[in-house]
Design a protein around this motif. Structure first.
Motif, PDB file in Angstrom:
ATOM      1  N   ARG A  52       0.935  -1.287  -0.085  1.00 56.36           N
ATOM      2  CA  ARG A  52       0.130  -0.015  -0.089  1.00 56.36           C
ATOM      3  C   ARG A  52       0.936   1.271   0.049  1.00 56.36           C
ATOM      4  O   ARG A  52       0.396   2.403  -0.438  1.00 56.36           O
ATOM      5  CB  ARG A  52      -0.920   0.108   1.296  1.00 56.36           C
ATOM      6  N   SER A  63      -8.416   0.315   4.483  1.00 50.64           N
ATOM      7  CA  SER A  63      -8.851   0.521   2.868  1.00 50.64           C
ATOM      8  C   SER A  63      -7.866  -0.185   1.984  1.00 50.64           C
ATOM      9  O   SER A  63      -8.405  -0.918   0.924  1.00 50.64           O
ATOM     10  CB  SER A  63      -8.679   2.061   2.392  1.00 50.64           C
ATOM     11  N   ARG A  66      -9.486  -3.883   1.933  1.00 54.47           N
ATOM     12  CA  ARG A  66     -10.502  -4.135   1.042  1.00 54.47           C
ATOM     13  C   ARG A  66     -10.132  -3.937  -0.461  1.00 54.47           C
ATOM     14  O   ARG A  66     -10.942  -4.715  -1.344  1.00 54.47           O
ATOM     15  CB  ARG A  66     -11.358  -3.140   1.231  1.00 54.47           C
ATOM     16  N   GLN A  67      -9.247  -3.043  -0.560  1.00 54.32           N
ATOM     17  CA  GLN A  67      -8.842  -2.710  -2.354  1.00 54.32           C
ATOM     18  C   GLN A  67      -8.100  -4.050  -2.681  1.00 54.32           C
ATOM     19  O   GLN A  67      -8.505  -4.592  -3.784  1.00 54.32           O
ATOM     20  CB  GLN A  67      -8.090  -1.724  -2.455  1.00 54.32           C
ATOM     21  N   TRP A  68      -7.157  -4.745  -1.915  1.00 55.76           N
ATOM     22  CA  TRP A  68      -6.659  -5.655  -2.246  1.00 55.76           C
ATOM     23  C   TRP A  68      -7.607  -6.959  -2.454  1.00 55.76           C
ATOM     24  O   TRP A  68      -7.336  -7.886  -3.400  1.00 55.76           O
ATOM     25  CB  TRP A  68      -5.355  -6.119  -1.256  1.00 55.76           C
TER      26      TRP A  68
END
Length: 80
Positions: A52, A63, A66-68
């Motif tokens: 990140r 965040s 969640r994106q990963w």
């Protein structure tokens, strides 16, 4: 779908504890991903934490997780 409230857990990253709040569905998917990669949960979270930092600006860890997970699910779907 069960829309659960975020659950806070303590994890150790780079030798220090931090708390992460994620909804149960994200914890389940994170545990599934860690098992699939034969990694302890803390190790997978640490890897996401390092990745990140490439963001400009880097997202917060929750965040980023969640994106990963979304990127992983999309990759799996495109491979079907």
């Amino acid at each position: 779908m069960d829309f659960g409230a975020p659950t806070k857990r303590s994890v150790t990253i780079a030798g220090h504890e931090t708390s992460i709040s994620l909804e149960p569905v994200f914890w389940q998917q994170l545990e599934t991903a860690a098992a699939a990669e034969a990694l302890p949960l803390n190790a997978l979270i640490a890897r996401i934490d390092v990745e990140r930092m490439d963001g400009d600006p880097p997202p917060n860890l929750t965040s980023a997780i969640r994106q990963w997970l979304l990127a992983r699910a999309l990759e799996q779907r495109s491979g079907e």
